[in-house]
Design a protein around this motif. Structure first.
Motif, short mmCIF file in Angstrom:
data_model
loop_
_atom_site.label_atom_id
_atom_site.label_comp_id
_atom_site.label_asym_id
_atom_site.label_seq_id
_atom_site.Cartn_x
_atom_site.Cartn_y
_atom_site.Cartn_z
N ASN A 38 -21.05 -32.49 11.37
CA ASN A 38 -21.20 -32.17 10.20
C ASN A 38 -22.43 -31.80 9.90
OD1 ASN A 38 -22.42 -34.48 9.78
ND2 ASN A 38 -21.01 -35.15 8.34
N ILE A 39 -23.34 -31.20 10.53
CA ILE A 39 -24.58 -30.49 10.85
C ILE A 39 -24.61 -29.67 11.58
CG2 ILE A 39 -26.12 -32.61 9.88
CD1 ILE A 39 -26.95 -33.14 12.67
N PRO A 40 -25.54 -28.45 11.24
CA PRO A 40 -25.36 -27.21 12.16
C PRO A 40 -25.46 -27.51 13.50
CG PRO A 40 -26.80 -27.12 10.39
CD PRO A 40 -26.43 -28.37 10.19
N PHE A 41 -25.14 -26.28 14.38
CA PHE A 41 -25.70 -26.43 15.79
C PHE A 41 -27.03 -26.35 15.77
CE2 PHE A 41 -21.21 -24.66 17.02
CZ PHE A 41 -20.53 -25.75 16.91
N PRO A 42 -27.74 -26.84 16.72
CA PRO A 42 -29.27 -26.61 16.75
C PRO A 42 -29.50 -25.21 16.50
CG PRO A 42 -28.55 -28.08 18.72
CD PRO A 42 -27.20 -27.31 17.95
N PHE A 66 -18.44 -13.58 10.90
CA PHE A 66 -17.36 -14.56 11.40
C PHE A 66 -18.39 -15.60 12.10
CE2 PHE A 66 -15.45 -9.94 11.70
CZ PHE A 66 -14.42 -10.15 11.04
N GLY A 67 -17.97 -16.77 11.27
CA GLY A 67 -18.52 -17.97 11.95
C GLY A 67 -19.90 -18.38 11.19
N LEU A 68 -19.68 -19.52 10.25
CA LEU A 68 -20.72 -19.71 9.12
C LEU A 68 -21.44 -20.63 9.79
CD1 LEU A 68 -18.80 -21.54 6.27
CD2 LEU A 68 -20.89 -20.37 6.16
N GLY A 69 -22.90 -20.80 9.53
CA GLY A 69 -23.87 -21.73 9.85
C GLY A 69 -25.23 -21.25 9.54
N LEU A 70 -26.40 -21.50 10.24
CA LEU A 70 -27.71 -21.39 9.77
C LEU A 70 -27.89 -19.73 9.75
CD1 LEU A 70 -29.61 -23.90 12.02
CD2 LEU A 70 -28.84 -24.04 9.48
N SER A 71 -27.06 -18.93 10.54
CA SER A 71 -27.32 -17.66 10.61
C SER A 71 -26.81 -17.06 8.95
CB SER A 71 -26.25 -17.05 11.45
OG SER A 71 -24.91 -17.43 11.18
N SER A 72 -25.88 -17.92 8.28
CA SER A 72 -25.43 -17.33 6.93
C SER A 72 -26.79 -17.34 5.97
CB SER A 72 -24.25 -18.06 6.57
OG SER A 72 -23.50 -18.50 7.36
N VAL A 106 -16.48 -15.83 6.87
CA VAL A 106 -15.21 -15.84 7.30
C VAL A 106 -15.45 -17.20 8.31
CG1 VAL A 106 -12.84 -15.30 7.94
CG2 VAL A 106 -14.61 -13.88 6.85
N ASP A 107 -14.65 -18.22 7.99
CA ASP A 107 -14.47 -19.40 8.83
C ASP A 107 -13.39 -20.03 8.99
OD1 ASP A 107 -17.30 -21.01 10.30
OD2 ASP A 107 -15.43 -22.08 10.13
N SER A 108 -12.81 -20.76 9.80
CA SER A 108 -11.51 -21.30 9.96
C SER A 108 -11.62 -22.79 9.91
CB SER A 108 -10.92 -20.77 11.24
OG SER A 108 -11.78 -21.08 12.35
N ASN A 111 -13.59 -28.21 6.98
CA ASN A 111 -14.69 -29.38 6.87
C ASN A 111 -16.03 -28.77 7.07
OD1 ASN A 111 -12.94 -31.52 6.64
ND2 ASN A 111 -12.82 -31.90 8.83
N TRP A 112 -16.16 -27.84 8.11
CA TRP A 112 -17.40 -26.98 8.27
C TRP A 112 -17.90 -26.08 6.89
CZ3 TRP A 112 -21.85 -27.56 9.73
CH2 TRP A 112 -22.67 -26.49 10.12
N MET A 113 -16.90 -25.62 6.30
CA MET A 113 -17.17 -24.79 5.29
C MET A 113 -17.47 -25.53 4.00
SD MET A 113 -14.87 -21.77 3.75
CE MET A 113 -15.48 -20.48 5.01
N LEU A 161 -20.67 -11.31 14.68
CA LEU A 161 -19.24 -11.85 15.13
C LEU A 161 -19.81 -13.04 16.02
CD1 LEU A 161 -16.36 -12.01 16.00
CD2 LEU A 161 -17.00 -10.23 17.89
N ASP A 162 -19.71 -14.35 15.32
CA ASP A 162 -20.07 -15.51 16.01
C ASP A 162 -19.13 -16.50 15.76
OD1 ASP A 162 -21.93 -17.15 17.60
OD2 ASP A 162 -23.03 -17.97 15.62
N GLY A 163 -17.88 -16.25 15.61
CA GLY A 163 -16.65 -17.25 15.38
C GLY A 163 -15.52 -16.53 15.47
C1 LIG Z 1 -21.02 -20.58 17.05
S1 LIG Z 1 -20.24 -21.64 15.62
C2 LIG Z 1 -21.02 -20.39 14.24
C3 LIG Z 1 -22.45 -20.57 14.32
C4 LIG Z 1 -23.13 -19.92 13.07
N1 LIG Z 1 -23.06 -18.53 13.18
C5 LIG Z 1 -24.65 -20.16 13.25
O1 LIG Z 1 -25.62 -19.11 13.78
O2 LIG Z 1 -25.26 -21.21 13.00
C6 LIG Z 1 -18.61 -21.10 15.68
C7 LIG Z 1 -17.84 -21.90 14.81
O3 LIG Z 1 -17.82 -23.19 15.26
C8 LIG Z 1 -17.58 -24.21 14.17
N2 LIG Z 1 -17.99 -25.14 13.81
C9 LIG Z 1 -17.86 -26.50 13.94
N3 LIG Z 1 -18.86 -27.45 13.79
C10 LIG Z 1 -19.93 -26.77 13.59
C11 LIG Z 1 -21.31 -26.99 13.53
N4 LIG Z 1 -21.82 -28.16 13.48
N5 LIG Z 1 -22.17 -26.07 13.41
C12 LIG Z 1 -21.96 -24.70 13.52
N6 LIG Z 1 -20.37 -24.19 13.52
C13 LIG Z 1 -19.61 -25.13 13.77
C14 LIG Z 1 -17.26 -23.49 12.80
O4 LIG Z 1 -15.91 -22.75 12.80
C15 LIG Z 1 -17.96 -22.17 13.37
O5 LIG Z 1 -17.56 -20.78 12.65
#
Ligand SMILES: C[S@@+](CC[C@H](N)C(=O)[O-])C[C@H]1O[C@@H](n2cnc3c(N)ncnc32)[C@H](O)[C@@H]1O
Length: 254
Positions: A38-42, A66-72, A106-108, A111-113, A161-163
């Motif tokens: 429940n924290i972003p990918f590094p 496509f794919g929420l995260g720090l990029s957003s 957009v995210d699927s 929990n992450w959203m 496109l990252d999701g």
């Molecule tokens: C490659 S990640 C997207 C990363 C995002 N675009 C970014 O730059 O941080 C692809 C998908 O992994 C899922 N996901 C699950 N846990 C995640 C996490 N801790 N951090 C980022 N994505 C996560 C989400 O559904 C997300 O859309």
């Protein structure tokens, strides 16, 4: 200090999150219910700096991610700065766009959203719309792929496109699934949207090289593709004559 880190600090991105690249992943917190992170990918600072620079240089108006995260967060910050500059212009062209300076993510993963919504920087919240969608396995010209079941009703000038995560794709096609660890993601949403994209639209694909090649092989319009092997990113630009006076992009005039 790396150039990317320097750029992100200059842009004030470090006010939103820690620009630590090698966070110890094992130490990271997991959601006790879902077991998911429940924290972003590094942070990949090169990726984040590249996205920010692209959105700023192109002066994008409307982004589909496509794919929420720090990029957003990074893209919302870039849109805020684009808007600030646009608002200062004494003369503005007429632009047919109801979603100026908006990022649609957009995210699927529910929990992450929810986590991302709760933790999104307050000052950037007005620049993002969160769009949840489930995913289905499907075909494009009888070839295996997957689609989000619902998309925001917009015309983006920039697509990132990252999701999705392949594990979120439901269903099977004659026994083939995206639960199979070795199978690559194969998102075909942009192919469905292709006819209604406008000249000069840009697409950035993060990794997902097999998917990027699938897009290239199926696009019908004149997309110029560039694969940067080192950073593992692919860009597409729709190189076509503009449609008319309303087909204006930010970089045309400021
Ligand atoms: C490659 S990640 C997207 C990363 C995002 N675009 C970014 O730059 O941080 C692809 C998908 O992994 C899922 N996901 C699950 N846990 C995640 C996490 N801790 N951090 C980022 N994505 C996560 C989400 O559904 C997300 O859309």
């Amino acid at each position: 200090m790396s150039k990317s880190r320097e750029y992100l600090i200059e842009e004030g991105i470090d006010q939103y999150f820690d620009l630590e690249e090698n966070a110890d992943y094992v130490e990271m917190a997991h959601d006790s219910v879902s077991g998911k992170l429940n924290i972003p990918f590094p942070a990949d600072l090169d990726d984040l700096a590249r996205i920010h620079q692209l959105v700023r240089n192109r002066k994008s108006f409307t982004i589909l991610e496509f794919g929420l995260g720090l990029s957003s967060i990074v893209m919302a910050d870039a849109l805020m700065k684009n808007k600030k500059e646009f608002d200062q212009l004494s003369e503005k062209p007429q632009i047919r766009n109801n979603h100026m300076f908006q990022l649609f993510s957009v995210d699927s993963d529910h929990n992450w959203m929810n986590h991302s919504k709760t933790n999104f920087p307050e000052r950037l919240k007005s620049f993002i719309s969160f769009h949840h969608s489930t995913l289905s396995i499907g075909t494009f010209n009888d070839r295996i792929c997957h689609y989000y079941n619902s998309l925001p009703d917009i015309v983006p000038d920039f697509i990132y496109l990252d999701g999705p995560s392949p594990k979120d794709v439901k269903g099977d096609l004659n026994g083939l699934t995206f639960q199979c660890d070795e199978r690559t993601v194969m998102s075909a949403d942009i192919l469905r949207m292709e006819p209604v994209l406008l000249p000069e639209t840009m697409i950035l694909v993060d990794g997902r090289t097999n998917n990027a090649r699938f897009l290239k092989n199926n696009f019908q319009r004149n997309f110029e593709m560039k694969w940067d092997k080192k950073s593992d990113t692919t860009t597409f630009e729709l190189k076509e004559e503009r449609l008319g006076k309303y087909n204006i992009l930010g970089f045309d005039f400021y």
